[in-house]
Write a protein that holds these residues in place. Structure first.
Motif, mmCIF file in Angstrom:
data_model
loop_
_atom_site.group_PDB
_atom_site.id
_atom_site.type_symbol
_atom_site.label_atom_id
_atom_site.label_comp_id
_atom_site.label_asym_id
_atom_site.label_seq_id
_atom_site.Cartn_x
_atom_site.Cartn_y
_atom_site.Cartn_z
ATOM 1 N N ALA A 98 0.920 -1.290 0.154
ATOM 2 C CA ALA A 98 0.033 0.071 -0.131
ATOM 3 C C ALA A 98 0.887 1.095 -0.005
ATOM 4 O O ALA A 98 0.564 2.352 -0.722
ATOM 5 N N ARG A 99 1.895 1.066 0.526
ATOM 6 C CA ARG A 99 2.848 2.468 0.607
ATOM 7 C C ARG A 99 3.348 2.530 -0.787
ATOM 8 O O ARG A 99 3.479 4.042 -0.885
ATOM 9 N N VAL A 100 3.856 1.662 -1.534
ATOM 10 C CA VAL A 100 3.971 2.130 -2.812
ATOM 11 C C VAL A 100 3.222 2.773 -3.622
ATOM 12 O O VAL A 100 3.550 3.839 -4.436
ATOM 13 N N PHE A 101 1.720 2.443 -3.422
ATOM 14 C CA PHE A 101 0.833 3.104 -4.156
ATOM 15 C C PHE A 101 0.574 4.299 -3.436
ATOM 16 O O PHE A 101 0.321 5.756 -4.239
ATOM 17 N N GLU A 102 0.877 4.591 -2.205
ATOM 18 C CA GLU A 102 0.530 5.881 -1.711
ATOM 19 C C GLU A 102 1.471 7.044 -2.066
ATOM 20 O O GLU A 102 1.307 7.874 -2.676
ATOM 21 N N ILE A 103 2.773 6.556 -2.197
ATOM 22 C CA ILE A 103 4.006 7.252 -2.558
ATOM 23 C C ILE A 103 4.020 7.821 -3.822
ATOM 24 O O ILE A 103 4.111 8.803 -4.064
ATOM 25 N N THR A 104 3.514 6.882 -4.847
ATOM 26 C CA THR A 104 3.462 7.273 -6.219
ATOM 27 C C THR A 104 2.154 8.080 -6.624
ATOM 28 O O THR A 104 1.947 8.345 -7.708
ATOM 29 N N GLY A 105 1.144 7.874 -5.791
ATOM 30 C CA GLY A 105 -0.332 8.486 -5.940
ATOM 31 C C GLY A 105 -1.165 7.683 -6.562
ATOM 32 O O GLY A 105 -2.103 8.051 -7.174
ATOM 33 N N ALA A 106 -0.442 6.231 -6.894
ATOM 34 C CA ALA A 106 -1.384 5.364 -7.925
ATOM 35 C C ALA A 106 -2.792 4.738 -7.185
ATOM 36 O O ALA A 106 -3.611 4.498 -7.886
ATOM 37 N N GLU A 107 -2.888 5.125 -5.875
ATOM 38 C CA GLU A 107 -3.781 4.810 -5.319
ATOM 39 C C GLU A 107 -4.988 5.417 -5.892
ATOM 40 O O GLU A 107 -6.368 5.038 -5.736
ATOM 41 N N ALA A 108 -5.028 6.821 -6.249
ATOM 42 C CA ALA A 108 -5.955 7.560 -6.664
ATOM 43 C C ALA A 108 -6.597 7.093 -8.179
ATOM 44 O O ALA A 108 -7.675 7.386 -8.397
ATOM 45 N N VAL A 109 -5.949 6.176 -8.751
ATOM 46 C CA VAL A 109 -6.579 5.693 -10.045
ATOM 47 C C VAL A 109 -7.091 4.352 -10.149
ATOM 48 O O VAL A 109 -7.743 4.045 -11.039
ATOM 49 N N PHE A 110 -6.855 3.634 -8.747
ATOM 50 C CA PHE A 110 -7.616 2.277 -8.738
ATOM 51 C C PHE A 110 -8.601 2.383 -7.503
ATOM 52 O O PHE A 110 -8.419 3.270 -6.843
ATOM 53 N N THR A 111 -9.670 1.619 -7.554
ATOM 54 C CA THR A 111 -10.664 1.442 -6.573
ATOM 55 C C THR A 111 -10.131 0.435 -5.725
ATOM 56 O O THR A 111 -9.621 -0.781 -6.257
ATOM 57 N N VAL A 112 -9.817 1.049 -4.438
ATOM 58 C CA VAL A 112 -8.938 -0.039 -3.484
ATOM 59 C C VAL A 112 -10.078 -0.430 -2.413
ATOM 60 O O VAL A 112 -10.647 0.513 -1.859
ATOM 61 N N HIS A 113 -10.017 -1.600 -2.101
ATOM 62 C CA HIS A 113 -11.059 -2.301 -1.053
ATOM 63 C C HIS A 113 -10.191 -2.730 0.133
ATOM 64 O O HIS A 113 -8.959 -3.270 -0.264
ATOM 65 N N GLU A 114 -10.689 -2.734 1.444
ATOM 66 C CA GLU A 114 -9.909 -3.448 2.510
ATOM 67 C C GLU A 114 -9.658 -5.031 2.115
ATOM 68 O O GLU A 114 -8.621 -5.406 2.827
ATOM 69 N N SER A 115 -10.817 -5.419 1.629
ATOM 70 C CA SER A 115 -10.864 -6.957 1.658
ATOM 71 C C SER A 115 -11.162 -7.548 0.239
ATOM 72 O O SER A 115 -11.973 -6.733 -0.427
ATOM 73 N N LEU A 116 -10.997 -8.849 0.044
ATOM 74 C CA LEU A 116 -11.418 -9.398 -1.364
ATOM 75 C C LEU A 116 -12.979 -9.470 -1.292
ATOM 76 O O LEU A 116 -13.689 -9.086 -1.983
ATOM 77 N N ASP A 117 -13.702 -9.741 0.047
ATOM 78 C CA ASP A 117 -14.959 -9.659 0.160
ATOM 79 C C ASP A 117 -15.697 -8.552 -0.051
ATOM 80 O O ASP A 117 -16.732 -8.350 -0.891
ATOM 81 N N ALA A 118 -14.951 -7.440 0.250
ATOM 82 C CA ALA A 118 -15.511 -6.055 0.066
ATOM 83 C C ALA A 118 -15.636 -5.600 -1.478
ATOM 84 O O ALA A 118 -16.409 -5.080 -2.112
ATOM 85 N N ALA A 119 -14.468 -6.073 -2.115
ATOM 86 C CA ALA A 119 -14.434 -5.956 -3.683
ATOM 87 C C ALA A 119 -15.364 -6.802 -4.259
ATOM 88 O O ALA A 119 -15.677 -6.157 -5.482
ATOM 89 N N LEU A 120 -15.734 -7.797 -4.039
ATOM 90 C CA LEU A 120 -16.633 -8.722 -4.800
ATOM 91 C C LEU A 120 -18.076 -8.538 -4.431
ATOM 92 O O LEU A 120 -18.940 -8.817 -5.209
ATOM 93 N N VAL A 121 -18.474 -7.415 -3.465
ATOM 94 C CA VAL A 121 -19.651 -6.940 -2.985
ATOM 95 C C VAL A 121 -20.438 -6.246 -4.387
ATOM 96 O O VAL A 121 -21.498 -6.506 -4.670
ATOM 97 N N GLU A 122 -19.601 -5.671 -5.101
ATOM 98 C CA GLU A 122 -19.803 -4.413 -6.137
ATOM 99 C C GLU A 122 -20.499 -5.211 -7.325
ATOM 100 O O GLU A 122 -19.907 -6.217 -7.743
#
Length: 122
Positions: A98-122
């Motif tokens: 997560a730190r790599v994504f935070e440092i580079t700003g890449a987290e802003a272009v992905f939808t990030v979920h805390e867990s796999l279950d949360a990602a599969l709800v949508e």
């Protein structure tokens, strides 16, 4: 709902499993994603999109390391999925990844979920 294993790949420090869950392809890399192992992840991501699975959920819960090459693989998959009307969702990132994504700003272009279950709800 198809929850079966679709495929897997391995190269030393990285293993990748792919399975289908409803409309999503769940891609689970395990190990270290870097310059030497990036193709092991790139190929199944591209195969999913080429096969019509454009909602990609990358389960990062077993990913121990990700460098800029690995980040570029995920960004490339995002562009290909979005070009086909889909998206790449990231789930369960460990703090070091997560730190790599935070440092580079890449987290802003992905939808990030805390867990796999949360990602599969949508």
């Amino acid at each position: 709902m198809d929850r079966g294993m679709v495929g897997s790949a391995s190269k030393g420090r990285l293993q990748v499993e792919v399975r289908h869950h409803g409309a999503s392809a769940v891609v689970t890399p395990t190990g270290e994603l870097d310059h030497h192992t990036a193709e092991v992840l790139r190929e199944p991501l591209e195969q999913c999109v080429e096969g019509g699975r454009v909602r990609l959920v990358v389960d990062c819960s077993h990913l121990e390391f990700c460098d800029s090459t690995g980040l570029n693989v995920l960004l490339g998959a995002r562009l290909k999925a979005e070009a086909e009307g889909g998206a790449v969702h990231l789930a369960g990132m460990q703090p070091v990844v997560a730190r790599v994504f935070e440092i580079t700003g890449a987290e802003a272009v992905f939808t990030v979920h805390e867990s796999l279950d949360a990602a599969l709800v949508e």
